[in-house]
Write a protein that holds these residues in place. Structure first.
Motif, PDB file in Angstrom:
ATOM      1  N   LYS A 143      12.294  -8.306 -57.699  1.00 44.30           N
ATOM      2  CA  LYS A 143      13.231  -9.430 -57.664  1.00 44.30           C
ATOM      3  C   LYS A 143      14.676  -8.997 -57.437  1.00 44.30           C
ATOM      4  O   LYS A 143      15.541  -9.832 -57.183  1.00 44.30           O
ATOM      5  N   LYS A 144      14.925  -7.690 -57.592  1.00 38.30           N
ATOM      6  CA  LYS A 144      16.277  -7.186 -57.356  1.00 38.30           C
ATOM      7  C   LYS A 144      16.272  -6.327 -56.107  1.00 38.30           C
ATOM      8  O   LYS A 144      15.378  -6.433 -55.289  1.00 38.30           O
ATOM      9  N   CYS A 145      17.269  -5.481 -55.964  1.00 38.97           N
ATOM     10  CA  CYS A 145      17.502  -4.766 -54.709  1.00 38.97           C
ATOM     11  C   CYS A 145      16.299  -3.920 -54.276  1.00 38.97           C
ATOM     12  O   CYS A 145      15.598  -3.337 -55.095  1.00 38.97           O
ATOM     13  N   ALA A 146      16.100  -3.871 -52.968  1.00 40.14           N
ATOM     14  CA  ALA A 146      15.020  -3.098 -52.375  1.00 40.14           C
ATOM     15  C   ALA A 146      15.404  -2.722 -50.955  1.00 40.14           C
ATOM     16  O   ALA A 146      16.298  -3.328 -50.358  1.00 40.14           O
ATOM     17  N   GLY A 147      14.752  -1.729 -50.416  1.00 42.29           N
ATOM     18  CA  GLY A 147      15.019  -1.297 -49.051  1.00 42.29           C
ATOM     19  C   GLY A 147      13.775  -0.682 -48.447  1.00 42.29           C
ATOM     20  O   GLY A 147      12.837  -0.308 -49.165  1.00 42.29           O
ATOM     21  N   GLU A 148      13.773  -0.569 -47.130  1.00 40.67           N
ATOM     22  CA  GLU A 148      12.600  -0.034 -46.445  1.00 40.67           C
ATOM     23  C   GLU A 148      13.022   0.776 -45.226  1.00 40.67           C
ATOM     24  O   GLU A 148      13.870   0.349 -44.441  1.00 40.67           O
ATOM     25  N   ASN A 149      12.424   1.957 -45.100  1.00 43.64           N
ATOM     26  CA  ASN A 149      12.588   2.788 -43.913  1.00 43.64           C
ATOM     27  C   ASN A 149      11.248   2.902 -43.212  1.00 43.64           C
ATOM     28  O   ASN A 149      10.208   3.071 -43.869  1.00 43.64           O
ATOM     29  N   ILE A 150      11.263   2.856 -41.900  1.00 43.37           N
ATOM     30  CA  ILE A 150      10.056   3.064 -41.111  1.00 43.37           C
ATOM     31  C   ILE A 150      10.342   4.156 -40.088  1.00 43.37           C
ATOM     32  O   ILE A 150      11.338   4.104 -39.368  1.00 43.37           O
ATOM     33  N   SER A 151       9.467   5.144 -40.057  1.00 40.48           N
ATOM     34  CA  SER A 151       9.626   6.258 -39.127  1.00 40.48           C
ATOM     35  C   SER A 151       8.342   6.438 -38.337  1.00 40.48           C
ATOM     36  O   SER A 151       7.246   6.347 -38.890  1.00 40.48           O
ATOM     37  N   PHE A 152       8.487   6.693 -37.058  1.00 39.14           N
ATOM     38  CA  PHE A 152       7.338   6.872 -36.176  1.00 39.14           C
ATOM     39  C   PHE A 152       7.567   8.146 -35.396  1.00 39.14           C
ATOM     40  O   PHE A 152       8.523   8.241 -34.625  1.00 39.14           O
ATOM     41  N   GLY A 153       6.740   9.148 -35.642  1.00 38.93           N
ATOM     42  CA  GLY A 153       6.986  10.403 -34.955  1.00 38.93           C
ATOM     43  C   GLY A 153       6.015  11.495 -35.313  1.00 38.93           C
ATOM     44  O   GLY A 153       4.849  11.230 -35.624  1.00 38.93           O
ATOM     45  N   PRO A 154       6.468  12.736 -35.282  1.00 48.98           N
ATOM     46  CA  PRO A 154       5.582  13.889 -35.471  1.00 48.98           C
ATOM     47  C   PRO A 154       5.062  13.968 -36.909  1.00 48.98           C
ATOM     48  O   PRO A 154       5.720  13.515 -37.841  1.00 48.98           O
ATOM     49  N   PRO A 155       3.865  14.548 -37.095  1.00 45.78           N
ATOM     50  CA  PRO A 155       3.270  14.614 -38.427  1.00 45.78           C
ATOM     51  C   PRO A 155       3.861  15.733 -39.273  1.00 45.78           C
ATOM     52  O   PRO A 155       3.148  16.626 -39.741  1.00 45.78           O
ATOM     53  N   ASN A 156       5.162  15.675 -39.461  1.00 42.92           N
ATOM     54  CA  ASN A 156       5.844  16.687 -40.269  1.00 42.92           C
ATOM     55  C   ASN A 156       6.859  15.965 -41.149  1.00 42.92           C
ATOM     56  O   ASN A 156       7.890  15.499 -40.654  1.00 42.92           O
ATOM     57  N   PRO A 157       6.603  15.842 -42.453  1.00 42.28           N
ATOM     58  CA  PRO A 157       7.495  15.070 -43.326  1.00 42.28           C
ATOM     59  C   PRO A 157       8.946  15.533 -43.298  1.00 42.28           C
ATOM     60  O   PRO A 157       9.854  14.699 -43.302  1.00 42.28           O
ATOM     61  N   VAL A 158       9.186  16.833 -43.271  1.00 42.37           N
ATOM     62  CA  VAL A 158      10.572  17.319 -43.292  1.00 42.37           C
ATOM     63  C   VAL A 158      11.303  16.912 -42.019  1.00 42.37           C
ATOM     64  O   VAL A 158      12.435  16.404 -42.063  1.00 42.37           O
ATOM     65  N   LEU A 159      10.658  17.123 -40.878  1.00 41.00           N
ATOM     66  CA  LEU A 159      11.302  16.772 -39.610  1.00 41.00           C
ATOM     67  C   LEU A 159      11.512  15.265 -39.517  1.00 41.00           C
ATOM     68  O   LEU A 159      12.580  14.802 -39.086  1.00 41.00           O
ATOM     69  N   MET A 160      10.532  14.474 -39.937  1.00 46.71           N
ATOM     70  CA  MET A 160      10.684  13.020 -39.890  1.00 46.71           C
ATOM     71  C   MET A 160      11.795  12.556 -40.819  1.00 46.71           C
ATOM     72  O   MET A 160      12.561  11.642 -40.491  1.00 46.71           O
ATOM     73  N   LEU A 161      11.904  13.188 -41.992  1.00 49.08           N
ATOM     74  CA  LEU A 161      12.971  12.816 -42.924  1.00 49.08           C
ATOM     75  C   LEU A 161      14.339  13.144 -42.336  1.00 49.08           C
ATOM     76  O   LEU A 161      15.278  12.340 -42.421  1.00 49.08           O
ATOM     77  N   VAL A 162      14.465  14.309 -41.712  1.00 50.58           N
ATOM     78  CA  VAL A 162      15.743  14.679 -41.090  1.00 50.58           C
ATOM     79  C   VAL A 162      16.104  13.693 -39.985  1.00 50.58           C
ATOM     80  O   VAL A 162      17.269  13.283 -39.853  1.00 50.58           O
ATOM     81  N   LEU A 163      15.120  13.263 -39.188  1.00 47.47           N
ATOM     82  CA  LEU A 163      15.391  12.292 -38.131  1.00 47.47           C
ATOM     83  C   LEU A 163      15.848  10.955 -38.703  1.00 47.47           C
ATOM     84  O   LEU A 163      16.713  10.284 -38.127  1.00 47.47           O
ATOM     85  N   LEU A 164      15.284  10.559 -39.845  1.00 44.02           N
ATOM     86  CA  LEU A 164      15.746   9.332 -40.500  1.00 44.02           C
ATOM     87  C   LEU A 164      17.188   9.488 -40.963  1.00 44.02           C
ATOM     88  O   LEU A 164      17.992   8.554 -40.858  1.00 44.02           O
ATOM     89  N   PHE A 165      17.527  10.649 -41.497  1.00 49.76           N
ATOM     90  CA  PHE A 165      18.905  10.888 -41.924  1.00 49.76           C
ATOM     91  C   PHE A 165      19.869  10.871 -40.736  1.00 49.76           C
ATOM     92  O   PHE A 165      20.969  10.310 -40.828  1.00 49.76           O
ATOM     93  N   ILE A 166      19.465  11.467 -39.625  1.00 53.93           N
ATOM     94  CA  ILE A 166      20.340  11.476 -38.447  1.00 53.93           C
ATOM     95  C   ILE A 166      20.560  10.051 -37.944  1.00 53.93           C
ATOM     96  O   ILE A 166      21.671   9.674 -37.593  1.00 53.93           O
ATOM     97  N   ASP A 167      19.488   9.264 -37.901  1.00 51.73           N
ATOM     98  CA  ASP A 167      19.580   7.845 -37.557  1.00 51.73           C
ATOM     99  C   ASP A 167      20.180   7.593 -36.184  1.00 51.73           C
ATOM    100  O   ASP A 167      20.953   6.633 -35.984  1.00 51.73           O
ATOM    101  N   GLU A 168      19.838   8.429 -35.215  1.00 48.60           N
ATOM    102  CA  GLU A 168      20.394   8.275 -33.872  1.00 48.60           C
ATOM    103  C   GLU A 168      20.008   6.939 -33.271  1.00 48.60           C
ATOM    104  O   GLU A 168      18.852   6.520 -33.321  1.00 48.60           O
ATOM    105  N   GLY A 169      20.988   6.247 -32.730  1.00 47.12           N
ATOM    106  CA  GLY A 169      20.750   4.973 -32.073  1.00 47.12           C
ATOM    107  C   GLY A 169      20.712   3.778 -33.004  1.00 47.12           C
ATOM    108  O   GLY A 169      20.510   2.660 -32.549  1.00 47.12           O
ATOM    109  N   VAL A 170      20.907   4.006 -34.295  1.00 46.28           N
ATOM    110  CA  VAL A 170      20.933   2.906 -35.265  1.00 46.28           C
ATOM    111  C   VAL A 170      22.394   2.675 -35.660  1.00 46.28           C
ATOM    112  O   VAL A 170      22.962   3.444 -36.438  1.00 46.28           O
TER     113      VAL A 170
END
Length: 210
Positions: A143-170
């Motif tokens: 009922k209070k604050c929430a957020g959601e990230n969606i990532s689509f890419g290579p099967p490597n959690p570290v690399l996908m997390l870094v790409l989410l942090f970079i957020d290119e094009g967002v």
């Protein structure tokens, strides 16, 4: 109303050359100790996501120095204004609260990831059923604050997390803001495989509901 802190990120048009990633830092005993009570409820992929998300939040500057910068050395093509701003954001960010696993958030995240994968649909905060992010959070009594990230890419959690942090094009850097939000204390992870060795990963976050 639940504030939304992220928008979809589609990495399907980004071609990543397969490269060996740099040696990652040794396991952080503080992060490991925090996650230990939940270890039996997490599969190996979920454990990786929880470990590295909490590693990044516990000391954002260290995350840049020990993870992001070495990855950029392997993938110099990633360097741009987004990575420059990420370094600034991580260097000025204080340590953030750890996020603990939430079974209800995991159910929501996995439901979306599975539903999109079955349809081979692009990333979206709206499920194939038509349920919006807000609908899904209300259904699990967030009922209070929430957020959601969606990532689509290579099967490597570290690399996908870094790409989410970079957020290119967002333009609003929604994924990065979610990952660096001090409000969030719980997280759920949903992972589904796609053709061509790609993965859809959904991170659902929530603040304390008390």
């Amino acid at each position: 109303m639940l504030p939304l802190f992220s928008i979809s990120q589609h990495l399907g048009t980004t071609t990543l050359e397969v490269k060996d990633l740099p040696t990652l830092p040794r396991q952080d005993i503080v992060v490991e100790t925090f996650l230990k009570p939940y270890s039996n409820s997490l599969n190996p992929v979920e454990k990786e996501w929880f470990y590295w998300t909490n590693y990044s939040r516990s000391n954002p500057k260290r995350f840049w120095d020990s993870v992001v910068a070495p990855i950029l050395a392997v993938y110099p093509g990633f360097r741009n204004s987004y990575t420059n701003s990420l370094r600034n954001d991580l260097y000025k960010s204080p340590g953030l609260p750890f996020v603990k696993p939430s079974s209800t958030l995991t159910k929501s995240a996995q439901g979306l990831a599975t539903g999109l994968a079955l349809k081979k649909a692009p990333p979206s905060h709206t499920a194939p059923s038509g349920a919006t992010f807000e609908d899904r959070m209300k259904a699990i009594s967030i009922k209070k604050c929430a957020g959601e990230n969606i990532s689509f890419g290579p099967p490597n959690p570290v690399l996908m997390l870094v790409l989410l942090f970079i957020d290119e094009g967002v333009p609003d850097l929604g994924h990065r803001k979610t990952l660096l939000s001090s409000n969030f204390v719980e997280m759920g992870i949903g992972v589904s495989s796609y053709p061509e060795n790609k993965f859809m990963v959904v991170q659902d976050f929530a603040c304390s509901q008390e």
